[in-house]
Scaffold this active site. Structure first.
Site, mmCIF file in Angstrom:
data_model
loop_
_atom_site.group_PDB
_atom_site.id
_atom_site.type_symbol
_atom_site.label_atom_id
_atom_site.label_comp_id
_atom_site.label_asym_id
_atom_site.label_seq_id
_atom_site.Cartn_x
_atom_site.Cartn_y
_atom_site.Cartn_z
ATOM 1 N N LYS A 282 33.281 83.560 49.954
ATOM 2 C CA LYS A 282 33.423 83.782 51.404
ATOM 3 C C LYS A 282 34.887 83.925 51.833
ATOM 4 C CE LYS A 282 31.531 79.989 52.828
ATOM 5 N NZ LYS A 282 31.137 79.284 51.589
ATOM 6 N N ARG B 140 27.498 74.313 59.479
ATOM 7 C CA ARG B 140 26.844 74.028 58.193
ATOM 8 C C ARG B 140 25.472 73.414 58.383
ATOM 9 N NH1 ARG B 140 30.718 72.568 53.270
ATOM 10 N NH2 ARG B 140 28.736 72.896 52.251
ATOM 11 N N ARG C 196 37.177 77.160 36.853
ATOM 12 C CA ARG C 196 38.483 77.175 37.545
ATOM 13 C C ARG C 196 39.424 76.120 36.969
ATOM 14 N NH1 ARG C 196 37.321 77.900 43.956
ATOM 15 N NH2 ARG C 196 36.739 75.707 43.804
ATOM 16 N N ARG D 4 39.737 70.520 38.898
ATOM 17 C CA ARG D 4 39.503 69.644 40.059
ATOM 18 C C ARG D 4 38.190 68.883 39.875
ATOM 19 N NH1 ARG D 4 39.458 73.295 45.266
ATOM 20 N NH2 ARG D 4 37.737 71.871 45.557
ATOM 21 N N ARG E 252 26.898 69.712 44.787
ATOM 22 C CA ARG E 252 27.357 70.448 45.969
ATOM 23 C C ARG E 252 26.372 71.565 46.327
ATOM 24 N NH1 ARG E 252 33.146 72.432 44.434
ATOM 25 N NH2 ARG E 252 33.291 73.313 46.513
#
Ligand SMILES: [Zn+2]
Length: 227
Positions: A13, A88, A127, A160, A171
């Site tokens: 996004k 959200r 990542r 992370r 998540r």
């Protein structure tokens, strides 16, 4: 044009919002950044938000919406905005709609970035970030020359906590639980546009622009009909 971007973490996004804001001269409003700025600048609503943050509470929807309102009445939002990261939940969407209605506005479109769980996991869990300079890498898509070492500064790369597999799966689960009602709400209002987000960045941008151009064409057609 007033747009909301919805989609799970890792759907891309943020990247799409940056491109679209350039192409269509819309302000990109990321609710997370906005909240941080309001707190840093010590605005009245920022101070209210800070009180909740200090107590370790979530900032109430009403305060977040007040901060968004302060932002969207500014000059650079005259042409419209892309809201990224908010709402959200269904109750947030309702508060947002009320606020816009009070300003004599409404949302024109809500883009939902649809992507499979497998693709999100691949994107997020790959990542890596440089502990020294903050540069971003991806073990599959943007690998460093030497494993675990930053090309730019030689710093160590790390993952992370948010991007670890178990956290990513959690998540995604939370995201879908929270947004199911929200998506149905916008679908009922007839403004939900689903964007398939498995493909590359460029073709996703192309699809978004196509949807927007088609909508403005049919809008001017309706106007002609009325005249
Ligand atoms: Zn580095």
């Amino acid at each position: 044009m007033r747009i909301v971007f919805l989609g799970p973490p890792g759907a891309g996004k943020g990247t799409q919002a940056e491109t679209l804001s350039r192409e269509k001269k819309l302000s990109h409003i990321s609710s997370g950044n906005l909240l941080r700025e309001a707190v840093e600048n010590g605005t009245e609503t920022g101070r209210k938000a800070q009180q909740h943050i200090n107590k370790g509470q979530l900032v109430p929807d009403k305060i977040v919406v007040d901060i968004i309102r302060e932002r969207i009445v500014k000059n650079d939002c005259k042409n419209g905005f892309i809201l990224d990261g908010f709402p959200r939940t269904l109750s947030q969407a309702i508060v947002l709609d009320e606020m816009l209605k009070n300003l004599g506005n409404k949302l024109d479109m809500v883009f939902y970035f649809a992507i499979s769980k497998e693709s999100i996991v691949l994107r997020l869990s790959g990542r890596r970030i440089c502990a020294t300079c903050g540069a971003n890498y991806h073990i599959k898509y943007v690998p460093s020359l030497e494993d675990g070492i930053c090309d730019k500064c030689g710093g160590k790369l790390y993952q992370r906590t948010d991007d670890k597999l178990e956290t990513v799966l959690e998540r995604i689960k939370v995201y879908h639980e929270q947004t199911e009602d929200l998506i149905n709400y916008y679908k009922k209002n007839g403004i939900l546009k689903e964007i398939e987000s498995e493909s590359n960045v460029e073709s996703i941008t192309e699809n978004i622009l196509k949807v927007i151009d088609n909508a403005s064409k049919s809008a001017s057609f309706v106007n002609l009909g009325v005249v």
